[in-house]
Write a protein that holds these residues in place. Structure first.
Motif, PDB file in Angstrom:
ATOM      1  N   VAL A 163       6.378  -3.770   0.994  1.00  0.00           N
ATOM      2  CA  VAL A 163       5.451  -2.899   1.791  1.00  0.00           C
ATOM      3  C   VAL A 163       5.151  -1.691   0.858  1.00  0.00           C
ATOM      4  N   ARG A 164       3.874  -1.175   1.196  1.00  0.00           N
ATOM      5  CA  ARG A 164       3.274  -0.114   0.328  1.00  0.00           C
ATOM      6  C   ARG A 164       2.408   0.726   1.300  1.00  0.00           C
ATOM      7  N   SER A 165       2.434   1.971   0.833  1.00  0.00           N
ATOM      8  CA  SER A 165       1.596   3.052   1.892  1.00  0.00           C
ATOM      9  C   SER A 165       0.358   3.272   1.290  1.00  0.00           C
ATOM     10  N   TYR A 166      -0.563   3.278   2.242  1.00  0.00           N
ATOM     11  CA  TYR A 166      -1.922   3.974   1.968  1.00  0.00           C
ATOM     12  C   TYR A 166      -2.535   4.638   3.130  1.00  0.00           C
ATOM     13  N   SER A 167      -3.160   5.805   2.745  1.00  0.00           N
ATOM     14  CA  SER A 167      -3.916   6.489   3.581  1.00  0.00           C
ATOM     15  C   SER A 167      -5.234   6.030   3.745  1.00  0.00           C
ATOM     16  N   LEU A 181      -8.262  10.995  -3.094  1.00  0.00           N
ATOM     17  CA  LEU A 181      -9.592  11.239  -2.231  1.00  0.00           C
ATOM     18  C   LEU A 181      -9.390  10.750  -0.899  1.00  0.00           C
ATOM     19  N   ALA A 182      -8.614   9.672  -0.638  1.00  0.00           N
ATOM     20  CA  ALA A 182      -8.658   8.821   0.536  1.00  0.00           C
ATOM     21  C   ALA A 182      -8.615   9.618   1.870  1.00  0.00           C
ATOM     22  N   PRO A 183      -7.236  10.288   1.767  1.00  0.00           N
ATOM     23  CA  PRO A 183      -7.002  10.824   2.897  1.00  0.00           C
ATOM     24  C   PRO A 183      -8.064  12.314   3.201  1.00  0.00           C
ATOM     25  N   LEU A 216      -2.454  -0.845 -10.202  1.00  0.00           N
ATOM     26  CA  LEU A 216      -1.424  -0.481 -11.372  1.00  0.00           C
ATOM     27  C   LEU A 216      -1.157  -1.856 -11.956  1.00  0.00           C
ATOM     28  N   PRO A 217      -1.080  -2.008 -13.322  1.00  0.00           N
ATOM     29  CA  PRO A 217      -0.642  -2.972 -13.922  1.00  0.00           C
ATOM     30  C   PRO A 217       0.528  -3.734 -13.357  1.00  0.00           C
ATOM     31  N   GLY A 218       0.568  -4.918 -13.147  1.00  0.00           N
ATOM     32  CA  GLY A 218       1.988  -5.644 -12.626  1.00  0.00           C
ATOM     33  C   GLY A 218       2.124  -5.119 -11.253  1.00  0.00           C
ATOM     34  N   GLY A 219       1.564  -4.256 -10.390  1.00  0.00           N
ATOM     35  CA  GLY A 219       1.879  -3.693  -9.188  1.00  0.00           C
ATOM     36  C   GLY A 219       1.794  -4.943  -8.155  1.00  0.00           C
ATOM     37  N   ALA A 220       2.770  -4.964  -7.029  1.00  0.00           N
ATOM     38  CA  ALA A 220       2.782  -5.941  -6.288  1.00  0.00           C
ATOM     39  C   ALA A 220       1.284  -6.094  -5.231  1.00  0.00           C
ATOM     40  N   MET A 221       1.066  -4.764  -4.831  1.00  0.00           N
ATOM     41  CA  MET A 221      -0.110  -4.903  -4.138  1.00  0.00           C
ATOM     42  C   MET A 221      -1.427  -4.980  -4.974  1.00  0.00           C
ATOM     43  N   SER A 222      -1.441  -4.292  -6.272  1.00  0.00           N
ATOM     44  CA  SER A 222      -2.692  -4.536  -7.222  1.00  0.00           C
ATOM     45  C   SER A 222      -2.704  -5.951  -7.596  1.00  0.00           C
ATOM     46  N   THR A 223      -1.621  -6.698  -7.763  1.00  0.00           N
ATOM     47  CA  THR A 223      -2.053  -7.981  -8.138  1.00  0.00           C
ATOM     48  C   THR A 223      -2.386  -8.914  -6.852  1.00  0.00           C
ATOM     49  N   SER A 256       0.273  19.214   1.346  1.00  0.00           N
ATOM     50  CA  SER A 256       0.140  18.381   0.371  1.00  0.00           C
ATOM     51  C   SER A 256       0.848  17.024   0.478  1.00  0.00           C
ATOM     52  N   GLU A 257       0.364  16.104  -0.543  1.00  0.00           N
ATOM     53  CA  GLU A 257       0.960  14.714  -0.235  1.00  0.00           C
ATOM     54  C   GLU A 257       0.871  14.020  -1.607  1.00  0.00           C
ATOM     55  N   GLN A 258       1.832  13.493  -2.029  1.00  0.00           N
ATOM     56  CA  GLN A 258       2.109  12.965  -3.434  1.00  0.00           C
ATOM     57  C   GLN A 258       2.051  11.474  -3.081  1.00  0.00           C
ATOM     58  N   PHE A 259       1.238  10.679  -3.942  1.00  0.00           N
ATOM     59  CA  PHE A 259       1.465   8.996  -3.695  1.00  0.00           C
ATOM     60  C   PHE A 259       2.601   8.613  -4.598  1.00  0.00           C
ATOM     61  N   VAL A 260       3.685   8.976  -4.086  1.00  0.00           N
ATOM     62  CA  VAL A 260       4.876   8.644  -5.016  1.00  0.00           C
ATOM     63  C   VAL A 260       5.082   7.149  -4.893  1.00  0.00           C
ATOM     64  N   ALA A 261       5.578   6.402  -5.950  1.00  0.00           N
ATOM     65  CA  ALA A 261       5.865   4.812  -6.006  1.00  0.00           C
ATOM     66  C   ALA A 261       6.802   4.522  -4.998  1.00  0.00           C
ATOM     67  N   SER A 262       6.528   3.321  -4.289  1.00  0.00           N
ATOM     68  CA  SER A 262       7.497   2.601  -3.466  1.00  0.00           C
ATOM     69  C   SER A 262       8.862   2.286  -4.264  1.00  0.00           C
ATOM     70  N   HIS A 263       9.726   2.377  -3.310  1.00  0.00           N
ATOM     71  CA  HIS A 263      11.213   1.953  -3.925  1.00  0.00           C
ATOM     72  C   HIS A 263      11.615   0.564  -3.696  1.00  0.00           C
TER      73      HIS A 263
HETATM   74  C1  LIG Z   1       2.426   8.323   1.575  1.00  0.00           C
HETATM   75  C2  LIG Z   1       1.862   7.705   0.522  1.00  0.00           C
HETATM   76  C3  LIG Z   1       0.471   7.286   0.658  1.00  0.00           C
HETATM   77  C4  LIG Z   1      -0.179   6.518  -0.381  1.00  0.00           C
HETATM   78  N1  LIG Z   1      -1.492   6.625  -0.108  1.00  0.00           N
HETATM   79  C5  LIG Z   1      -1.900   5.883  -1.111  1.00  0.00           C
HETATM   80  C6  LIG Z   1      -3.632   5.564  -1.477  1.00  0.00           C
HETATM   81  O1  LIG Z   1      -4.316   5.913  -0.369  1.00  0.00           O
HETATM   82  N2  LIG Z   1      -4.045   4.880  -2.196  1.00  0.00           N
HETATM   83  C7  LIG Z   1      -3.275   4.420  -3.499  1.00  0.00           C
HETATM   84  O2  LIG Z   1      -4.069   3.892  -4.106  1.00  0.00           O
HETATM   85  N3  LIG Z   1      -1.950   4.760  -3.357  1.00  0.00           N
HETATM   86  C8  LIG Z   1      -1.541   5.249  -2.395  1.00  0.00           C
HETATM   87  N4  LIG Z   1      -0.182   5.428  -2.187  1.00  0.00           N
HETATM   88  C9  LIG Z   1       0.799   4.708  -3.339  1.00  0.00           C
HETATM   89  C10 LIG Z   1       0.887   3.395  -2.987  1.00  0.00           C
HETATM   90  O3  LIG Z   1       1.725   3.271  -1.739  1.00  0.00           O
HETATM   91  C11 LIG Z   1       1.793   2.350  -4.010  1.00  0.00           C
HETATM   92  O4  LIG Z   1       2.789   3.050  -4.557  1.00  0.00           O
HETATM   93  C12 LIG Z   1       0.672   2.016  -5.283  1.00  0.00           C
HETATM   94  O5  LIG Z   1      -0.571   1.441  -4.851  1.00  0.00           O
HETATM   95  C13 LIG Z   1       1.234   0.857  -5.959  1.00  0.00           C
HETATM   96  O6  LIG Z   1       1.438  -0.451  -5.379  1.00  0.00           O
HETATM   97  P1  LIG Z   1       1.666  -1.327  -6.204  1.00  0.00           P
HETATM   98  O7  LIG Z   1       2.231  -2.472  -5.241  1.00  0.00           O
HETATM   99  O8  LIG Z   1       0.363  -1.980  -6.703  1.00  0.00           O
HETATM  100  O9  LIG Z   1       2.429  -1.334  -7.516  1.00  0.00           O
HETATM  101  P2  LIG Z   1       4.242  -1.261  -7.582  1.00  0.00           P
HETATM  102  O10 LIG Z   1       4.538  -2.548  -7.410  1.00  0.00           O
HETATM  103  O11 LIG Z   1       4.836  -0.394  -6.461  1.00  0.00           O
HETATM  104  O12 LIG Z   1       4.438  -0.779  -8.917  1.00  0.00           O
HETATM  105  C14 LIG Z   1       3.974  -1.097 -10.152  1.00  0.00           C
HETATM  106  C15 LIG Z   1       4.303  -0.367 -11.449  1.00  0.00           C
HETATM  107  O13 LIG Z   1       3.762   1.104 -11.169  1.00  0.00           O
HETATM  108  C16 LIG Z   1       4.365   2.193 -11.074  1.00  0.00           C
HETATM  109  N5  LIG Z   1       3.841   2.994 -10.021  1.00  0.00           N
HETATM  110  C17 LIG Z   1       3.901   2.576  -8.703  1.00  0.00           C
HETATM  111  N6  LIG Z   1       3.434   3.633  -7.856  1.00  0.00           N
HETATM  112  C18 LIG Z   1       2.802   4.696  -8.889  1.00  0.00           C
HETATM  113  C19 LIG Z   1       2.295   5.917  -8.843  1.00  0.00           C
HETATM  114  N7  LIG Z   1       1.906   6.495  -7.396  1.00  0.00           N
HETATM  115  N8  LIG Z   1       2.113   6.460 -10.089  1.00  0.00           N
HETATM  116  C20 LIG Z   1       2.594   5.849 -11.099  1.00  0.00           C
HETATM  117  N9  LIG Z   1       2.902   4.879 -11.244  1.00  0.00           N
HETATM  118  C21 LIG Z   1       3.470   4.149 -10.217  1.00  0.00           C
HETATM  119  C22 LIG Z   1       5.781   1.633 -10.520  1.00  0.00           C
HETATM  120  O14 LIG Z   1       6.736   2.269 -10.898  1.00  0.00           O
HETATM  121  C23 LIG Z   1       5.756   0.046 -11.312  1.00  0.00           C
HETATM  122  O15 LIG Z   1       6.203   0.390 -12.660  1.00  0.00           O
HETATM  123  C24 LIG Z   1       0.669   6.246  -1.277  1.00  0.00           C
HETATM  124  C25 LIG Z   1       1.884   6.434  -1.638  1.00  0.00           C
HETATM  125  C26 LIG Z   1       2.411   7.160  -0.395  1.00  0.00           C
HETATM  126  C27 LIG Z   1       3.794   7.310  -0.340  1.00  0.00           C
END
Ligand SMILES: Cc1cc2nc3c(=O)[nH]c(=O)nc-3n(C[C@H](O)[C@H](O)[C@H](O)COP(=O)(O)OP(=O)(O)OC[C@H]3O[C@@H](n4cnc5c(N)ncnc54)[C@H](O)[C@@H]3O)c2cc1C
Ligand code: FES
Length: 350
Positions: free
Chosen positions: A162-166, A232-234, A184-191, A343-350
């Protein structure tokens, strides 16, 4: 002022007063071993929450009186300076004495209950070197509501993650939803977005969540938005939310920045909004390679003397933590009240 009494008292309980930004208060009573959030929700207090584990910051509140501490074993995502300033994440906080907490939102804000909905992929369009716009359409019969700035959770199809998006769109655009996603390289949603997503694929959504949303109580105040990357999204959603407000629009300043010109996106959309909203000023920045109307530097360095026009000015910051910290510090130097900075930070999902 409205006050509500709930929960049974016994000798070990403490009285917890929850004060909302509109003056409404709810009084509940703590129970040994239970978090403030749990007892308050059970008593019907409209608190915003999501993860229940101290990581999403949705349930943030400020302790104004009494003693309340983090539950043993919990690791809240608060800086020690924030904790020292009285901030608490209520899902991992227990009351040690009678306490008063202030919530940074009105008592009606938490009333949009999160739901589960299905949506179809309409389009995935690359809008910058590392950003895509994902357009979704809610499935027939499914619905959800959200405030400009709040976020949704999306399940990445076929992975269980699960990933969060605004959304960058607003509720009035439903059943269409637009998201801006940084790749993001190798990210689940990105891929999935780059390699698998096709029109009509089904995505499961949950939401809305989050306490980062446009505050209607500051309608008349000057609004400053500072956005880095897909932060910029939110902000786009908030600007469109303001466009829907009746009457005179507030003065608005948007500072939006990316590392390089090829990483910028939605510039045409911003230009359109400048035409729709003459009270909106935009400053677009890049760290490197500025030319034309682009400013060299960051969205924070583009903040200037005179941007904060009065004590009621309100600011919304979204981007990486260092940008949020620097923007907060700069805005306070320029005369802003810290309690008007959201403020809101887009932290990585755990
Ligand atoms: C409240 C909230 C709202 C969000 N809204 C948005 C949004 O509107 N648009 C958007 O693009 N993202 C947003 N995010 C971030 C988003 O949820 C994902 O974390 C991000 O898209 C990465 O997902 P992924 O599956 O591609 O990569 P993952 O599989 O999660 O990660 C791939 C690699 O990238 C690293 N990584 C993941 N996220 C980040 C990060 N933010 N900064 C640096 N390294 C990271 C991981 O540690 C891992 O090594 C939001 C996060 C939160 C908590
Ligand atoms: S609900 Fe997520 S931090 Fe408390």
């Amino acid at each position: 002022m409205q006050a509500m009494e709930s929960s049974l008292m016994n000798d070990q309980t403490h009285q917890i007063t929850l004060r909302f930004a509109d003056g409404a208060t709810h009084t509940v009573h703590s129970e040994s071993g239970r978090s403030v959030l749990d007892v308050a929700l059970q008593a019907g207090a409209p608190l915003i929450h999501q993860c229940h584990s101290g990581s999403c910051s949705s349930c943030i509140a400020t302790l104004c009186a009494g003693d309340a501490a983090t539950q043993p074993g919990a690791t809240p995502s608060l800086l020690s300076s924030e904790y020292a300033a009285g901030q608490r994440l209520l899902c991992v906080t227990q009351a040690n004495t009678d306490c008063v907490f202030e919530l940074p939102y009105t008592s009606t804000a938490g009333q949009i209950a999160p739901v589960i909905a299905n949506a179809f992929v309409n389009e995935v369009v690359r809008v910058a070197s590392n950003v895509v716009r994902l357009t979704l359409e809610l499935a027939e019969g499914d619905w959800l509501d959200f405030r400009p700035g709040q976020y949704l959770q999306l399940e990445v199809p076929g992975t269980g993650v699960v990933r969060s998006y605004s959304p960058s769109s607003i509720a009035a655009d439903l059943p269409q939803l637009e998201l801006l996603v940084r790749l993001l390289p190798g990210g689940a949603m990105s891929t999935w977005l780059q390699e698998c997503a096709r029109p009509d694929d089904v995505v499961k959504l949950h939401g809305p969540y989050g306490a980062f949303f446009l505050r209607e109580e500051h309608r008349r105040a000057k609004h400053i938005f500072v956005a880095g990357g897909t932060g910029l999204a939110p902000v786009l959603s908030m600007i469109d939310g303001i466009r829907q407000w009746g009457g005179r629009k507030p003065q608005m300043l948007l500072n939006f920045g990316c590392a390089t010109p090829d990483a910028l996106f939605c510039l045409d959309e911003l230009e359109l909004r400048r035409q729709w909203l003459p009270t909106l000023e935009t400053r677009i920045t890049v760290d490197r390679g500025a030319d034309g109307e682009l400013l060299s530097g960051s969205p924070v360095s583009a903040l200037r003397e005179g941007d904060v026009t009065g004590p009621d000015t309100v600011a919304y910051l979204c981007g990486p933590q260092p940008m949020i910290d620097a923007a907060t510090q700069r805005l306070i130097e320029l005369g802003m009240s810290p309690e008007h900075i959201y403020s809101e930070q887009f932290v990585a999902s755990h």
